[in-house]
Motif scaffolding. Structure first.
Motif, short mmCIF file in Angstrom:
data_model
loop_
_atom_site.label_atom_id
_atom_site.label_comp_id
_atom_site.label_asym_id
_atom_site.label_seq_id
_atom_site.Cartn_x
_atom_site.Cartn_y
_atom_site.Cartn_z
N ALA A 55 5.78 5.17 0.51
CA ALA A 55 4.98 4.01 0.07
C ALA A 55 3.90 4.45 -0.91
CB ALA A 55 4.34 3.33 1.28
N ASP A 57 2.42 1.74 -3.03
CA ASP A 57 2.08 0.44 -3.62
C ASP A 57 0.61 0.09 -3.43
OD1 ASP A 57 2.57 0.35 -0.83
OD2 ASP A 57 2.79 -1.82 -0.89
N HIS A 58 -0.17 1.01 -2.91
CA HIS A 58 -1.55 0.72 -2.51
C HIS A 58 -2.41 0.16 -3.66
CE1 HIS A 58 0.26 3.71 0.06
NE2 HIS A 58 -0.73 3.68 0.93
N PHE A 61 -3.84 -3.71 -4.45
CA PHE A 61 -5.11 -4.36 -4.06
C PHE A 61 -6.29 -3.39 -4.08
CE2 PHE A 61 -5.89 -2.88 0.34
CZ PHE A 61 -4.69 -2.22 0.57
N ARG A 107 7.10 -4.50 -3.78
CA ARG A 107 5.95 -5.27 -3.29
C ARG A 107 5.93 -6.63 -3.98
NH1 ARG A 107 2.63 -6.28 0.42
NH2 ARG A 107 2.62 -4.07 0.90
N GLN A 141 3.20 -9.06 2.65
CA GLN A 141 2.20 -8.82 3.68
C GLN A 141 2.00 -10.11 4.49
OE1 GLN A 141 1.43 -5.77 2.83
NE2 GLN A 141 -0.32 -5.15 4.04
N LYS A 203 7.65 -3.90 8.89
CA LYS A 203 6.84 -2.68 8.81
C LYS A 203 5.55 -2.94 9.57
CE LYS A 203 4.15 -0.19 5.35
NZ LYS A 203 4.10 0.20 3.94
N GLY A 225 2.23 4.78 7.73
CA GLY A 225 1.55 6.00 8.14
C GLY A 225 0.10 5.77 8.50
N GLY A 226 -0.56 4.86 7.75
CA GLY A 226 -1.98 4.64 7.95
C GLY A 226 -2.81 5.73 7.30
N GLY A 252 2.81 6.62 3.31
CA GLY A 252 2.17 6.85 2.02
C GLY A 252 1.17 7.99 2.06
N ARG A 253 -0.07 7.67 2.50
CA ARG A 253 -1.18 8.63 2.41
C ARG A 253 -0.90 9.92 3.18
NH1 ARG A 253 -5.32 4.11 4.14
NH2 ARG A 253 -3.34 3.35 4.99
C1 R5P Z 1 -0.69 -0.99 2.10
O1 R5P Z 1 -0.95 -2.15 2.15
C2 R5P Z 1 0.51 -0.56 1.48
O2 R5P Z 1 1.38 -1.63 1.50
C3 R5P Z 1 1.23 0.65 2.02
O3 R5P Z 1 2.57 0.53 1.67
C4 R5P Z 1 1.17 0.85 3.49
O4 R5P Z 1 -0.11 0.75 3.99
C5 R5P Z 1 1.80 2.21 3.89
O5 R5P Z 1 1.10 3.23 3.39
P1 R5P Z 1 0.26 4.20 4.32
O6 R5P Z 1 1.26 5.08 4.99
O7 R5P Z 1 -0.62 4.94 3.36
O8 R5P Z 1 -0.50 3.38 5.30
#
Ligand code: R5P
Length: 299
Positions: A55, A57-58, A61, A107, A141, A203, A225-226, A252-253
């Motif tokens: 991911a 797509d952050h 926003f 997205r 979302q 998700k 992942g958060g 993602g992160r």
């Molecule tokens: C956040 O709104 C994004 O849609 C990310 O795709 C999602 O949060 C997943 O990324 P992460 O693993 O960084 O939380």
């Protein structure tokens, strides 16, 4: 014109071989049309039934998120290790080579920035444009319990309706407001509502008691992942989620903010697709990282 086929006696109709009538491998997905199943089979590996989505797509926003300032530099080297990418159409068209064979989830909701009420989203991509880009799914979302709950649910149901016309899956993403307690009761409530209202897959966040979330959700769940965690903790989370019935991760992160992103996504793959124990996957991560450092290449 082909020559006439007169070799009647040479034909073999395999009358003793029953025609195959296999069920589709993915939870809750057997009743869809061929095109929808084929798109899902691009995202989820039919051999393991799981997926490692990357991911990034952050920015839709929160602008240039740490690690995503230059997607061409930081993300493109990771893409080959993901089963699918999750991104915006702006990044797709500007930065992802059109020669890629990697499936992606587009997205398709947005509107407010981090400076405003985040639940006030609208649909941000037309299904026809998702088809033009050859997306394998659209993502939206949904803010259960949020200020604009109904609007965000309606965004999802409209995307589901549009997607069903073209066999385009819809990924419903549970967005959890700051004021909401992130526990199995809430995550189970939100995930089930999204599935009931037509999300093809969901998700959400991993929480203790996650087995009750997956048990009560009739479609596949992938976990986000958060916030960035130490690598071993992120691998433990992925392992626990898979053990509790998740069909993969959309991370993602914890990958692109890792000290060694390529090594990290490869370690996550071991956990998700091979059920490797997190401690072993962490050793694998360190080995990959050290080998890359020794060879002077990106880790
Ligand atoms: C956040 O709104 C994004 O849609 C990310 O795709 C999602 O949060 C997943 O990324 P992460 O693993 O960084 O939380």
């Amino acid at each position: 014109m082909p020559e006439a086929d007169n070799s009647k006696d040479a034909k073999n109709y395999y009358l003793d071989v029953p025609v195959r009538n296999d069920l589709f491998f993915l939870k809750g997905s057997n009743s869809y049309d061929w095109g929808m199943k084929n798109r899902l089979a691009r995202i989820f590996n039919p051999a393991s039934g799981k997926t490692v989505m990357l991911a990034f797509d952050h920015g839709y926003f929160q602008g240039p998120t740490t690690g995503l300032e230059r997607v061409d530099v930081t993300i493109l080297p990771l893409a080959e290790h993901a089963d699918a990418l999750m991104l915006t159409r702006g990044i797709l068209r500007t930065t992802i080579p059109a020669s890629t064979q990697k499936p992606f989830v587009m997205r398709a909701s947005g509107g407010p920035s981090i400076l405003k009420e985040l639940s006030n989203e609208q649909i941000a991509v037309d299904v026809e444009d998702a088809l033009r880009m050859n997306a394998s799914a659209m993502a939206v979302q949904v803010f259960i319990g949020g200020e604009f709950e109904t609007q965000s649910v309606h965004n999802m149901t409209r995307l589901v309706d549009a997607g069903m016309r073209y066999s385009m899956p819809t990924l419903g993403v549970t967005a959890v407001g700051k004021e909401i307690t992130r526990d199995a009761r809430y995550i189970g409530l939100a995930s089930r509502i999204l599935a009931e209202l037509g999300a093809t897959f969901v998700k959400t966040y991993y929480v203790p008691g996650f087995e009750t979330v997956t048990a009560s959700c009739p479609v596949p769940i992938v976990i986000a992942g958060g916030k960035k965690l130490p690598e071993l903790d992120a691998l433990k989370m992925a392992h626990n989620a898979i053990g509790d019935g998740a069909s993969g991760v959309d991370m993602g992160r914890n990958i692109f903010q890792s000290e060694a992103p390529v090594s990290m996504i490869r370690a996550v793959r071991k956990v998700v697709h091979e059920n490797m124990k997190p401690e072993h996957a962490y050793e694998y991560y360190q080995e990959m990282k050290n080998a890359a450092a020794g060879a002077g290449v990106g880790a």
